[in-house]
Scaffold this motif. Sequence first.
Motif, PDB file in Angstrom:
ATOM      1  N   LEU A 146       0.827  -1.207   0.000  1.00 53.69           N
ATOM      2  CA  LEU A 146       0.000   0.000   0.000  1.00 53.69           C
ATOM      3  C   LEU A 146       0.865   1.262   0.000  1.00 53.69           C
ATOM      4  CD1 LEU A 146      -2.815  -1.114   2.467  1.00 53.69           C
ATOM      5  CD2 LEU A 146      -2.932  -0.952  -0.034  1.00 53.69           C
ATOM      6  N   GLY A 147       2.003   1.223   0.702  1.00 50.55           N
ATOM      7  CA  GLY A 147       2.921   2.362   0.687  1.00 50.55           C
ATOM      8  C   GLY A 147       3.499   2.602  -0.690  1.00 50.55           C
ATOM      9  N   ILE A 148       3.865   1.515  -1.373  1.00 50.47           N
ATOM     10  CA  ILE A 148       4.409   1.623  -2.728  1.00 50.47           C
ATOM     11  C   ILE A 148       3.344   2.180  -3.668  1.00 50.47           C
ATOM     12  CG2 ILE A 148       5.233   0.277  -4.711  1.00 50.47           C
ATOM     13  CD1 ILE A 148       6.545  -1.620  -2.561  1.00 50.47           C
ATOM     14  N   LEU A 149       2.132   1.655  -3.547  1.00 49.46           N
ATOM     15  CA  LEU A 149       1.032   2.147  -4.390  1.00 49.46           C
ATOM     16  C   LEU A 149       0.779   3.633  -4.159  1.00 49.46           C
ATOM     17  CD1 LEU A 149      -1.516  -0.810  -4.237  1.00 49.46           C
ATOM     18  CD2 LEU A 149      -0.139  -0.077  -6.194  1.00 49.46           C
ATOM     19  N   ALA A 150       0.875   4.074  -2.907  1.00 44.71           N
ATOM     20  CA  ALA A 150       0.659   5.494  -2.587  1.00 44.71           C
ATOM     21  C   ALA A 150       1.737   6.360  -3.246  1.00 44.71           C
ATOM     22  CB  ALA A 150       0.650   5.704  -1.077  1.00 44.71           C
ATOM     23  N   VAL A 151       2.989   5.905  -3.186  1.00 45.51           N
ATOM     24  CA  VAL A 151       4.085   6.657  -3.813  1.00 45.51           C
ATOM     25  C   VAL A 151       3.850   6.756  -5.316  1.00 45.51           C
ATOM     26  CG1 VAL A 151       6.555   6.576  -4.400  1.00 45.51           C
ATOM     27  CG2 VAL A 151       5.818   6.140  -2.050  1.00 45.51           C
ATOM     28  N   LEU A 152       3.507   5.625  -5.922  1.00 44.01           N
ATOM     29  CA  LEU A 152       3.273   5.617  -7.371  1.00 44.01           C
ATOM     30  C   LEU A 152       2.073   6.480  -7.750  1.00 44.01           C
ATOM     31  CD1 LEU A 152       3.969   1.844  -8.141  1.00 44.01           C
ATOM     32  CD2 LEU A 152       5.465   3.800  -8.611  1.00 44.01           C
ATOM     33  N   GLU A 153       1.036   6.438  -6.939  1.00 42.60           N
ATOM     34  CA  GLU A 153      -0.148   7.256  -7.223  1.00 42.60           C
ATOM     35  C   GLU A 153       0.178   8.744  -7.106  1.00 42.60           C
ATOM     36  OE1 GLU A 153      -4.515   7.671  -5.299  1.00 42.60           O
ATOM     37  OE2 GLU A 153      -3.890   5.640  -5.854  1.00 42.60           O
ATOM     38  N   ASP A 154       0.952   9.121  -6.091  1.00 34.28           N
ATOM     39  CA  ASP A 154       1.364  10.520  -5.925  1.00 34.28           C
ATOM     40  C   ASP A 154       2.159  11.010  -7.132  1.00 34.28           C
ATOM     41  OD1 ASP A 154       0.138  10.720  -3.475  1.00 34.28           O
ATOM     42  OD2 ASP A 154       1.989  10.531  -2.301  1.00 34.28           O
ATOM     43  N   LYS A 155       2.939  10.111  -7.712  1.00 31.75           N
ATOM     44  CA  LYS A 155       3.747  10.478  -8.876  1.00 31.75           C
ATOM     45  C   LYS A 155       2.968  10.305 -10.182  1.00 31.75           C
ATOM     46  CE  LYS A 155       8.239   9.971  -8.440  1.00 31.75           C
ATOM     47  NZ  LYS A 155       9.586   9.491  -8.459  1.00 31.75           N
ATOM     48  N   GLN A 156       1.713   9.881 -10.057  1.00 28.01           N
ATOM     49  CA  GLN A 156       0.852   9.614 -11.216  1.00 28.01           C
ATOM     50  C   GLN A 156       1.515   8.602 -12.153  1.00 28.01           C
ATOM     51  OE1 GLN A 156      -0.284  13.393 -12.882  1.00 28.01           O
ATOM     52  NE2 GLN A 156      -1.410  13.986 -11.052  1.00 28.01           N
ATOM     53  N   THR A 157       2.019   7.541 -11.513  1.00 24.93           N
ATOM     54  CA  THR A 157       2.704   6.455 -12.201  1.00 24.93           C
ATOM     55  C   THR A 157       1.912   5.177 -12.003  1.00 24.93           C
ATOM     56  OG1 THR A 157       4.828   7.502 -11.746  1.00 24.93           O
ATOM     57  CG2 THR A 157       4.888   5.179 -12.299  1.00 24.93           C
ATOM     58  N   GLY A 158       1.800   4.364 -13.035  1.00 24.42           N
ATOM     59  CA  GLY A 158       1.081   3.106 -12.935  1.00 24.42           C
ATOM     60  C   GLY A 158       1.985   1.966 -12.495  1.00 24.42           C
ATOM     61  N   LEU A 159       1.360   0.862 -12.121  1.00 23.62           N
ATOM     62  CA  LEU A 159       2.071  -0.352 -11.757  1.00 23.62           C
ATOM     63  C   LEU A 159       1.491  -1.481 -12.586  1.00 23.62           C
ATOM     64  CD1 LEU A 159       3.984  -2.040  -9.935  1.00 23.62           C
ATOM     65  CD2 LEU A 159       2.065  -2.268  -8.349  1.00 23.62           C
ATOM     66  N   HIS A 160       2.353  -2.306 -13.130  1.00 23.66           N
ATOM     67  CA  HIS A 160       1.924  -3.419 -13.969  1.00 23.66           C
ATOM     68  C   HIS A 160       2.664  -4.664 -13.490  1.00 23.66           C
ATOM     69  CE1 HIS A 160       0.098  -4.697 -17.825  1.00 23.66           C
ATOM     70  NE2 HIS A 160       1.039  -5.612 -17.762  1.00 23.66           N
ATOM     71  N   ILE A 161       1.923  -5.715 -13.153  1.00 24.07           N
ATOM     72  CA  ILE A 161       2.514  -6.973 -12.716  1.00 24.07           C
ATOM     73  C   ILE A 161       2.264  -7.994 -13.814  1.00 24.07           C
ATOM     74  CG2 ILE A 161       2.517  -8.766 -10.948  1.00 24.07           C
ATOM     75  CD1 ILE A 161       1.404  -6.566  -9.033  1.00 24.07           C
ATOM     76  N   LEU A 162       3.346  -8.542 -14.357  1.00 21.10           N
ATOM     77  CA  LEU A 162       3.223  -9.413 -15.528  1.00 21.10           C
ATOM     78  C   LEU A 162       2.577 -10.759 -15.220  1.00 21.10           C
ATOM     79  CD1 LEU A 162       6.659  -8.724 -17.267  1.00 21.10           C
ATOM     80  CD2 LEU A 162       4.423  -7.712 -17.766  1.00 21.10           C
ATOM     81  N   ASP A 163       3.003 -11.424 -14.161  1.00 18.90           N
ATOM     82  CA  ASP A 163       2.452 -12.734 -13.827  1.00 18.90           C
ATOM     83  C   ASP A 163       1.666 -12.609 -12.540  1.00 18.90           C
ATOM     84  OD1 ASP A 163       1.783 -15.331 -13.346  1.00 18.90           O
ATOM     85  OD2 ASP A 163       3.832 -16.089 -13.259  1.00 18.90           O
ATOM     86  N   PHE A 164       0.387 -12.485 -12.685  1.00 20.14           N
ATOM     87  CA  PHE A 164      -0.487 -12.303 -11.533  1.00 20.14           C
ATOM     88  C   PHE A 164      -1.483 -13.458 -11.518  1.00 20.14           C
ATOM     89  CE2 PHE A 164      -3.527 -10.074  -8.807  1.00 20.14           C
ATOM     90  CZ  PHE A 164      -2.647  -9.565  -7.870  1.00 20.14           C
ATOM     91  N   GLY A 165      -0.981 -14.628 -11.142  1.00 21.76           N
ATOM     92  CA  GLY A 165      -1.831 -15.810 -11.098  1.00 21.76           C
ATOM     93  C   GLY A 165      -2.348 -16.215 -12.466  1.00 21.76           C
ATOM     94  N   GLY A 166      -1.484 -16.124 -13.465  1.00 26.33           N
ATOM     95  CA  GLY A 166      -1.870 -16.527 -14.809  1.00 26.33           C
ATOM     96  C   GLY A 166      -2.357 -15.388 -15.678  1.00 26.33           C
ATOM     97  N   SER A 167      -2.586 -14.228 -15.081  1.00 25.97           N
ATOM     98  CA  SER A 167      -2.997 -13.072 -15.879  1.00 25.97           C
ATOM     99  C   SER A 167      -2.118 -11.881 -15.498  1.00 25.97           C
ATOM    100  CB  SER A 167      -4.475 -12.752 -15.624  1.00 25.97           C
ATOM    101  OG  SER A 167      -4.672 -12.421 -14.260  1.00 25.97           O
ATOM    102  N   GLU A 168      -2.385 -10.744 -16.117  1.00 29.52           N
ATOM    103  CA  GLU A 168      -1.627  -9.532 -15.810  1.00 29.52           C
ATOM    104  C   GLU A 168      -2.459  -8.621 -14.930  1.00 29.52           C
ATOM    105  OE1 GLU A 168       0.078  -7.596 -19.214  1.00 29.52           O
ATOM    106  OE2 GLU A 168       0.770  -9.469 -20.062  1.00 29.52           O
ATOM    107  N   MET A 169      -1.784  -7.764 -14.163  1.00 28.20           N
ATOM    108  CA  MET A 169      -2.468  -6.824 -13.273  1.00 28.20           C
ATOM    109  C   MET A 169      -1.978  -5.421 -13.594  1.00 28.20           C
ATOM    110  SD  MET A 169      -4.425  -5.967 -10.770  1.00 28.20           S
ATOM    111  CE  MET A 169      -4.933  -7.571 -10.233  1.00 28.20           C
ATOM    112  N   ASP A 170      -2.924  -4.517 -13.730  1.00 32.36           N
ATOM    113  CA  ASP A 170      -2.621  -3.119 -14.015  1.00 32.36           C
ATOM    114  C   ASP A 170      -3.383  -2.270 -13.015  1.00 32.36           C
ATOM    115  OD1 ASP A 170      -2.157  -0.618 -15.081  1.00 32.36           O
ATOM    116  OD2 ASP A 170      -2.431  -1.274 -17.148  1.00 32.36           O
TER     117      ASP A 170
END
Length: 187
Positions: free
Chosen positions: A75-99
């Motif tokens: 949640l801390g990482i997500l907050a930092v990325l959100e403050d910077k208006q930066t997205g997060l993308h996880i390639l292998d998220f249980g067989g699918s991708e997460m954005d």
Amino acid sequence: MKVGYARTSTFDQIAGLEAQHRLLEETGCTQIFSEQVSSVGERAQFQNALDFVRQGDVLIVTRLDRLARSTSDLLGILAVLEDKQTGLHILDFGGSEMDTHSPTGKLMLTMFGALAQFERELMLVRQREGIERAKAAGKYRGRVPTARRRLPEMLELAQKGLTPPEIANRLQVSRASVYRLLKDERS
């Protein structure tokens, strides 16, 4: 800009780090930060990646466990990325991708982060219980002291005139162990 982050916990996991690099490059990452450090240690390259990303960039990791240690860390990482208006993308998220660009993506990531932390804590409890059962049964002795087994070699090298740092380097043990064991032997 797509910015990648790759991490393995130990130096022997070279193949895992190379595989992460390959996936990140295939995804189009133009900048990749990587390191070989435990997730509980200081992750200097991860901090560099967070400092590097700018508005509109996307931080890409191969798996969730390469990113966060716990739900609060996530949640801390997500907050930092959100403050910077930066997205997060996880390639292998249980067989699918997460954005995380969508509210649903953020919700799912938070839920999976909590579940991952829960599973890790359960695994540690089961591990401790197993160790206690093995100790009670007399089957668990712990790690064999590596340096003490090498004492005869240390003594031989010391008699040949090698210094403790040279002995430690040659035998791949810590200098402190060499100093301590040689001192104990002389006493």
